[in-house]
Motif scaffolding. Structure first.
Motif, PDB file in Angstrom:
ATOM      1  N   GLU A  98       0.829  -1.207   0.000  1.00 54.52           N
ATOM      2  CA  GLU A  98       0.000   0.000   0.000  1.00 54.52           C
ATOM      3  C   GLU A  98       0.865   1.260   0.000  1.00 54.52           C
ATOM      4  O   GLU A  98       0.576   2.225  -0.727  1.00 54.52           O
ATOM      5  N   ALA A  99       1.922   1.261   0.809  1.00 52.07           N
ATOM      6  CA  ALA A  99       2.787   2.435   0.880  1.00 52.07           C
ATOM      7  C   ALA A  99       3.471   2.686  -0.455  1.00 52.07           C
ATOM      8  O   ALA A  99       3.517   3.826  -0.948  1.00 52.07           O
ATOM      9  N   LEU A 100       3.991   1.636  -1.085  1.00 49.26           N
ATOM     10  CA  LEU A 100       4.686   1.812  -2.355  1.00 49.26           C
ATOM     11  C   LEU A 100       3.738   2.293  -3.441  1.00 49.26           C
ATOM     12  O   LEU A 100       4.119   3.115  -4.287  1.00 49.26           O
ATOM     13  N   ALA A 101       2.489   1.819  -3.421  1.00 52.68           N
ATOM     14  CA  ALA A 101       1.526   2.286  -4.397  1.00 52.68           C
ATOM     15  C   ALA A 101       1.265   3.768  -4.232  1.00 52.68           C
ATOM     16  O   ALA A 101       1.168   4.520  -5.222  1.00 52.68           O
ATOM     17  N   LEU A 102       1.179   4.238  -2.995  1.00 53.18           N
ATOM     18  CA  LEU A 102       0.953   5.657  -2.746  1.00 53.18           C
ATOM     19  C   LEU A 102       2.172   6.492  -3.114  1.00 53.18           C
ATOM     20  O   LEU A 102       2.047   7.573  -3.683  1.00 53.18           O
ATOM     21  N   TYR A 103       3.366   5.968  -2.801  1.00 54.68           N
ATOM     22  CA  TYR A 103       4.575   6.689  -3.185  1.00 54.68           C
ATOM     23  C   TYR A 103       4.675   6.788  -4.702  1.00 54.68           C
ATOM     24  O   TYR A 103       5.022   7.834  -5.251  1.00 54.68           O
ATOM     25  N   ASP A 104       4.364   5.680  -5.374  1.00 51.51           N
ATOM     26  CA  ASP A 104       4.415   5.707  -6.841  1.00 51.51           C
ATOM     27  C   ASP A 104       3.419   6.703  -7.426  1.00 51.51           C
ATOM     28  O   ASP A 104       3.717   7.367  -8.425  1.00 51.51           O
ATOM     29  N   SER A 105       2.252   6.817  -6.801  1.00 54.84           N
ATOM     30  CA  SER A 105       1.250   7.755  -7.313  1.00 54.84           C
ATOM     31  C   SER A 105       1.747   9.198  -7.193  1.00 54.84           C
ATOM     32  O   SER A 105       1.465  10.027  -8.050  1.00 54.84           O
ATOM     33  N   VAL A 106       2.491   9.491  -6.138  1.00 52.73           N
ATOM     34  CA  VAL A 106       3.060  10.822  -5.983  1.00 52.73           C
ATOM     35  C   VAL A 106       4.114  11.074  -7.064  1.00 52.73           C
ATOM     36  O   VAL A 106       4.154  12.134  -7.689  1.00 52.73           O
TER      37      VAL A 106
END
Length: 473
Positions: A461-469
């Motif tokens: 979940e964290a990596l998906a959010l970082y990637d979205s940024v």
């Protein structure tokens, strides 16, 4: 010849002290420390206790001639300079955001009275702002900074000591108006301001010298191999001494250089010397970043991450409380957090592990963790703390750190292979032998809690959010 005022701050020693050498050139010296309410109010209890003890030791070293006053330095320093007829106030330069503003205010007030304000040296081997790229810009990545830092070099330690100055007795100073603080025994004044609790670490010049000498002889040879092991006493623990300036990094670097040419040291010792010097370079790098970008004391170095969706509300508060109290269900995280509360110190490897867990597993803003560290670390240093947290959170100086997520289970097994560190700090798990202690249990273990989050899922979940940024940059 006229007297000078030497204003101590983060340089609570008499050895290797360039500002002391300059202050003593023109005549007798009044040694002063100001208990600045702005700084005292933001010092956690362990750090305040360490400061008290370091000041008492400094006072003893100069024959009980340390003048300590409470108040705004922009008022107190000019007042004392006037009282002794000092033409100059000498300091070790401060490059932090508050210290820079404070010193500018003091300098203006002194100038109005025709008095000088001279900065000599700093708490660093290389003064922040001196190491720049070929284009004259600050470095934002550590490795090229370290290379340039080595190339820049630093002066030899200053030859100073308690006998370097004729110290004025503060009891004999006629102040312009009655100052009750100056009539109180120093110990009582410091206890009333900084507290009566014991410091978790002995912070003073003599302790720093002994600590460094012992590590240089016994700890340095194995440092490169063992420095990441929290189960071993394999680090110098000099952070608090460097924080308060009871030893200067220039002294340490000179002793490392005195070991001789790398070719004659043997591989292990040569690697250890390089690794230890590199840790000092990290400290100086973060001070340099804060000097150039003071807003990063609370704001992201990489402003893209201003858009990151940190959790908030009751969920964030509950997650933070579990992390703060060492009740996450991940043994290596909980051991580190409990050591912090008990000793005012935590191994650097674990500082990264627990910071990663808070910011990436729990997605709680790095500022909350940084503030907790500053409340409890004896060695809490604004530049190192804030930028260390940002490095781990992915908002800071590393070239591409956002996808680095520390696995608390594998980190525990790798760096505490027999589980000794965890069992030392998490007594609920002392019945579990070996590395098995690092494996979280779904239903908990007696009084020890179950994991508050699934690491693998939280990581995704964290990596998906970082990637979205990143994609939205």
């Amino acid at each position: 010849m006229s007297p000078s005022l030497l204003w101590f701050r983060r340089d609570l020693r008499v050895a290797d002290h360039p500002a002391l050498a300059m202050a003593a050139e023109n005549g007798p010296v009044l040694a002063v420390f100001v208990l600045d309410p702005t700084l005292v109010s933001t010092s956690g209890r362990p750090r305040a206790s360490a400061l008290r003890d370091a000041l008492l030791a400094l006072d003893e070293a100069i024959g009980h001639r340390l003048c300590v006053v409470r108040g705004d330095p922009a008022t107190e320093i000019p007042r004392l300079a006037e009282a002794i007829g000092a033409g100059t106030v000498v300091v070790s330069a401060d490059h932090g955001p508050y210290g820079t503003r404070r010193d500018a205010a003091v300098e203006r007030t002194l100038a109005e009275a025709g008095r000088g304000f001279v900065r000599v040296g700093s708490p660093y081997a290389v003064t922040p702002g001196r190491v720049l790229t070929a284009n004259g810009t600050p470095y934002k990545v550590f490795t090229p900074f370290r290379r340039a830092w080595y190339e820049h070099g630093w002066p030899a330690p200053a030859d100073t000591g308690s006998e370097s100055a004729e110290w004025l007795d503060p009891a004999e100073i006629a102040l312009p108006e009655h100052r009750p603080d100056t009539d109180r025994p120093l110990r009582d004044l410091l206890r009333s301001t900084l507290g009566t609790g014991d410091s978790p670490l002995e912070v003073c010049e003599s302790a720093a010298s002994a600590q460094w000498a012992d590590f240089l002889e016994h700890g340095l040879p194995g440092y490169a191999d063992d420095r990441d092991r929290p189960d071993l006493d394999a680090t110098s623990r000099l952070g608090a001494q460097l924080k308060f300036g009871t030893i200067h990094p220039r002294t340490i670097l000179a002793d490392l250089a005195a070991l001789g040419p790398t070719t004659g040291l043997g591989t292990g010792l040569a690697e250890s010397r390089d690794a230890f010097a590199s840790e000092l370079a990290w400290r100086e790098f973060y001070a340099d970043v804060l000097h150039h970008y003071p807003s990063t004391a609370g704001g992201n170095v990489d402003v893209r991450w201003d858009r990151f969706p940190w959790v908030s509300g009751d969920h964030a508060d509950e997650a933070f409380a579990a992390w703060r109290d060492g009740r996450t269900g991940y043994p290596i995280v909980d051991a580190g957090m409990r050591q912090l509360l008990a000793e005012g110190w935590m191994h650097n490897r674990l500082r990264m592990v627990v910071a990663s867990f808070l910011t990436k597993d729990l997605r709680v803003h790095w500022r909350r963790g940084a503030r907790h560290f500053m409340d409890h670390l004896v060695d809490g240093d604004l530049a190192s703390n804030q930028h260390g947290w940002q490095w781990t959170a992915g908002t800071g100086t590393d070239a591409a750190p956002y996808f680095r997520v520390f696995n608390p289970v594998t980190q525990g097994k790798r760096f505490d292979p027999e589980g000794d560190y965890v069992r030392r700090w998490v007594p609920e798990l002392r019945g579990i032998a070996g590395a098995a202690v690092h494996t979280p249990r779904e239903g908990g273990h007696g009084d020890y809690p179950a994991p508050i989050v699934d690491h693998a899922e939280a990581r995704r979940e964290a990596l998906a959010l970082y990637d979205s940024v990143i994609r939205g940059a």
